[in-house]
Write a protein that holds these residues in place. Sequence first.
Motif, PDB file in Angstrom:
ATOM      1  N   GLU A  48      21.345  54.934   3.375  1.00  0.00           N
ATOM      2  CA  GLU A  48      22.307  56.039   3.442  1.00  0.00           C
ATOM      3  C   GLU A  48      21.673  57.430   3.407  1.00  0.00           C
ATOM      4  O   GLU A  48      22.112  58.344   4.093  1.00  0.00           O
ATOM      5  N   HIS A  49      20.661  57.614   2.594  1.00  0.00           N
ATOM      6  CA  HIS A  49      20.104  58.955   2.401  1.00  0.00           C
ATOM      7  C   HIS A  49      18.840  59.223   3.219  1.00  0.00           C
ATOM      8  O   HIS A  49      18.069  60.128   2.897  1.00  0.00           O
ATOM      9  N   GLU A  50      18.646  58.461   4.290  1.00  0.00           N
ATOM     10  CA  GLU A  50      17.519  58.714   5.183  1.00  0.00           C
ATOM     11  C   GLU A  50      17.737  60.067   5.847  1.00  0.00           C
ATOM     12  O   GLU A  50      18.817  60.350   6.360  1.00  0.00           O
ATOM     13  N   ALA A  51      16.713  60.918   5.851  1.00  0.00           N
ATOM     14  CA  ALA A  51      16.872  62.317   6.267  1.00  0.00           C
ATOM     15  C   ALA A  51      17.219  62.513   7.732  1.00  0.00           C
ATOM     16  O   ALA A  51      17.943  63.459   8.078  1.00  0.00           O
ATOM     17  N   GLY A  52      16.732  61.633   8.595  1.00  0.00           N
ATOM     18  CA  GLY A  52      16.923  61.866  10.021  1.00  0.00           C
ATOM     19  C   GLY A  52      17.737  60.824  10.746  1.00  0.00           C
ATOM     20  O   GLY A  52      17.856  60.882  11.986  1.00  0.00           O
ATOM     21  N   ARG A  53      18.324  59.892   9.993  1.00  0.00           N
ATOM     22  CA  ARG A  53      19.036  58.795  10.654  1.00  0.00           C
ATOM     23  C   ARG A  53      20.349  58.490   9.924  1.00  0.00           C
ATOM     24  O   ARG A  53      20.416  58.558   8.703  1.00  0.00           O
ATOM     25  N   PHE A  54      21.354  58.093  10.700  1.00  0.00           N
ATOM     26  CA  PHE A  54      22.644  57.702  10.132  1.00  0.00           C
ATOM     27  C   PHE A  54      22.702  56.190   9.967  1.00  0.00           C
ATOM     28  O   PHE A  54      22.276  55.439  10.862  1.00  0.00           O
ATOM     29  N   THR A  55      23.253  55.740   8.855  1.00  0.00           N
ATOM     30  CA  THR A  55      23.327  54.312   8.530  1.00  0.00           C
ATOM     31  C   THR A  55      24.055  53.510   9.600  1.00  0.00           C
ATOM     32  O   THR A  55      23.699  52.353   9.873  1.00  0.00           O
ATOM     33  N   LYS A  56      25.058  54.109  10.221  1.00  0.00           N
ATOM     34  CA  LYS A  56      25.888  53.384  11.188  1.00  0.00           C
ATOM     35  C   LYS A  56      25.216  53.216  12.561  1.00  0.00           C
ATOM     36  O   LYS A  56      25.624  52.359  13.361  1.00  0.00           O
ATOM     37  N   ASP A  57      24.194  54.010  12.839  1.00  0.00           N
ATOM     38  CA  ASP A  57      23.641  54.039  14.193  1.00  0.00           C
ATOM     39  C   ASP A  57      22.893  52.774  14.639  1.00  0.00           C
ATOM     40  O   ASP A  57      22.962  52.421  15.826  1.00  0.00           O
ATOM     41  N   PRO A  58      22.152  52.088  13.762  1.00  0.00           N
ATOM     42  CA  PRO A  58      21.487  50.874  14.239  1.00  0.00           C
ATOM     43  C   PRO A  58      22.429  49.875  14.908  1.00  0.00           C
ATOM     44  O   PRO A  58      22.067  49.257  15.917  1.00  0.00           O
ATOM     45  N   GLN A  59      23.637  49.732  14.367  1.00  0.00           N
ATOM     46  CA  GLN A  59      24.578  48.778  14.946  1.00  0.00           C
ATOM     47  C   GLN A  59      24.990  49.207  16.357  1.00  0.00           C
ATOM     48  O   GLN A  59      25.152  48.364  17.252  1.00  0.00           O
ATOM     49  N   LYS A  60      25.147  50.515  16.557  1.00  0.00           N
ATOM     50  CA  LYS A  60      25.503  51.020  17.883  1.00  0.00           C
ATOM     51  C   LYS A  60      24.366  50.771  18.880  1.00  0.00           C
ATOM     52  O   LYS A  60      24.593  50.328  20.013  1.00  0.00           O
ATOM     53  N   TYR A  61      23.157  51.067  18.443  1.00  0.00           N
ATOM     54  CA  TYR A  61      22.003  50.899  19.321  1.00  0.00           C
ATOM     55  C   TYR A  61      21.720  49.417  19.570  1.00  0.00           C
ATOM     56  O   TYR A  61      21.307  49.045  20.672  1.00  0.00           O
ATOM     57  N   ASN A  62      21.959  48.601  18.576  1.00  0.00           N
ATOM     58  CA  ASN A  62      21.768  47.155  18.758  1.00  0.00           C
ATOM     59  C   ASN A  62      22.761  46.583  19.763  1.00  0.00           C
ATOM     60  O   ASN A  62      22.413  45.695  20.553  1.00  0.00           O
ATOM     61  N   MET A  63      23.979  47.083  19.754  1.00  0.00           N
ATOM     62  CA  MET A  63      24.981  46.613  20.720  1.00  0.00           C
ATOM     63  C   MET A  63      24.542  46.917  22.145  1.00  0.00           C
ATOM     64  O   MET A  63      24.638  46.078  23.050  1.00  0.00           O
ATOM     65  N   VAL A  64      24.041  48.130  22.352  1.00  0.00           N
ATOM     66  CA  VAL A  64      23.567  48.533  23.676  1.00  0.00           C
ATOM     67  C   VAL A  64      22.351  47.702  24.082  1.00  0.00           C
ATOM     68  O   VAL A  64      22.241  47.241  25.224  1.00  0.00           O
ATOM     69  N   ALA A  65      21.431  47.511  23.143  1.00  0.00           N
ATOM     70  CA  ALA A  65      20.219  46.728  23.424  1.00  0.00           C
ATOM     71  C   ALA A  65      20.579  45.296  23.812  1.00  0.00           C
ATOM     72  O   ALA A  65      20.011  44.737  24.768  1.00  0.00           O
ATOM     73  N   LYS A  66      21.513  44.697  23.081  1.00  0.00           N
ATOM     74  CA  LYS A  66      21.934  43.324  23.387  1.00  0.00           C
ATOM     75  C   LYS A  66      22.533  43.231  24.793  1.00  0.00           C
ATOM     76  O   LYS A  66      22.306  42.252  25.516  1.00  0.00           O
ATOM     77  N   LYS A  67      23.277  44.244  25.165  1.00  0.00           N
ATOM     78  CA  LYS A  67      23.878  44.293  26.511  1.00  0.00           C
ATOM     79  C   LYS A  67      22.778  44.260  27.583  1.00  0.00           C
ATOM     80  O   LYS A  67      22.858  43.505  28.561  1.00  0.00           O
ATOM     81  N   VAL A  68      21.738  45.078  27.379  1.00  0.00           N
ATOM     82  CA  VAL A  68      20.630  45.129  28.331  1.00  0.00           C
ATOM     83  C   VAL A  68      19.888  43.797  28.373  1.00  0.00           C
ATOM     84  O   VAL A  68      19.555  43.277  29.449  1.00  0.00           O
ATOM     85  N   MET A  69      19.633  43.237  27.191  1.00  0.00           N
ATOM     86  CA  MET A  69      18.864  41.994  27.126  1.00  0.00           C
ATOM     87  C   MET A  69      19.622  40.823  27.756  1.00  0.00           C
ATOM     88  O   MET A  69      19.041  39.983  28.449  1.00  0.00           O
ATOM     89  N   LYS A  70      20.925  40.776  27.540  1.00  0.00           N
ATOM     90  CA  LYS A  70      21.726  39.711  28.145  1.00  0.00           C
ATOM     91  C   LYS A  70      21.748  39.850  29.667  1.00  0.00           C
ATOM     92  O   LYS A  70      21.723  38.855  30.394  1.00  0.00           O
ATOM     93  N   LYS A  71      21.768  41.080  30.134  1.00  0.00           N
ATOM     94  CA  LYS A  71      21.735  41.345  31.576  1.00  0.00           C
ATOM     95  C   LYS A  71      20.475  40.760  32.207  1.00  0.00           C
ATOM     96  O   LYS A  71      20.517  40.227  33.330  1.00  0.00           O
ATOM     97  N   HIS A  72      19.352  40.843  31.481  1.00  0.00           N
ATOM     98  CA  HIS A  72      18.072  40.381  32.014  1.00  0.00           C
ATOM     99  C   HIS A  72      17.652  39.014  31.463  1.00  0.00           C
ATOM    100  O   HIS A  72      16.501  38.604  31.639  1.00  0.00           O
ATOM    101  N   SER A  73      18.574  38.325  30.789  1.00  0.00           N
ATOM    102  CA  SER A  73      18.294  36.997  30.212  1.00  0.00           C
ATOM    103  C   SER A  73      17.110  37.025  29.244  1.00  0.00           C
ATOM    104  O   SER A  73      16.267  36.131  29.238  1.00  0.00           O
ATOM    105  N   VAL A  74      17.050  38.080  28.439  1.00  0.00           N
ATOM    106  CA  VAL A  74      16.005  38.207  27.422  1.00  0.00           C
ATOM    107  C   VAL A  74      16.518  37.622  26.105  1.00  0.00           C
ATOM    108  O   VAL A  74      17.656  37.866  25.705  1.00  0.00           O
TER     109      VAL A  74
END
Length: 218
Positions: free
Chosen positions: A147-173
């Motif tokens: 929560e108190h990380e100076a440059g990052r929001f706690t909620k953001d990894p889940q958002k970025y992971n969703m996008v990453a999973k979308k890309v990986m599924k597209k390429h069968s990774v």
Amino acid sequence: MNFSKIKSLVLITLLISLSSSVQDTPKILIIGDSISIGYTPFVKKHFEGKAEVFHNSGNAQHTGTGLEKIEEWIGDEDWDIIQINWGLWDLCYRYPDSKVQGNRDKINGQITFPLAEYEQNLDEIVKLIKAKTNAKLIFVTTSYVPEHEAGRFTKDPQKYNMVAKKVMKKHSVIINDIYKSSIPIHHQDGKGNNDVHYNSEGYKKLAALISGFLEKEL
């Protein structure tokens, strides 16, 4: 056949056997940021005698760095598995005047790569990898942000992971989703509520998640 000839044949057979054994040893390349740098030594230890484990030179940072250096990191090696991860640097906010290490500042700073650019960069990186090697490709999701990380929001990894999973599924990774497992590990063995990193025991636990998954894919 005299003894010297028999001895020579035995020696040649042994050398061929040893050469074949070395060539048959699986090679794993781990590409990622400081979190992967932290757990890689434990992964190497796990695979001693079973596979050779390497990490890219230095810190893979964000997807921008990945685009610049991915072909150099892969080189001409005949990799069996390439494991990749980008995220923590991409979702980090930085401000030039911030005195925090890395100029991190999620209040005044600018994000390194917004979701749309992160998606585009990942897509291009995967294409570059697939064009250069036939290695099995694995993507590891981004780990927990306290929560108190100076440059990052706690909620953001889940958002970025969703996008990453979308890309990986597209390429069968293949995807190794460690995010949820990283939360209790960080609570118990993280370096604090303002730091995304782990102590030695934390990295050892993350390594177990990585090693177990890699072993099944070899």
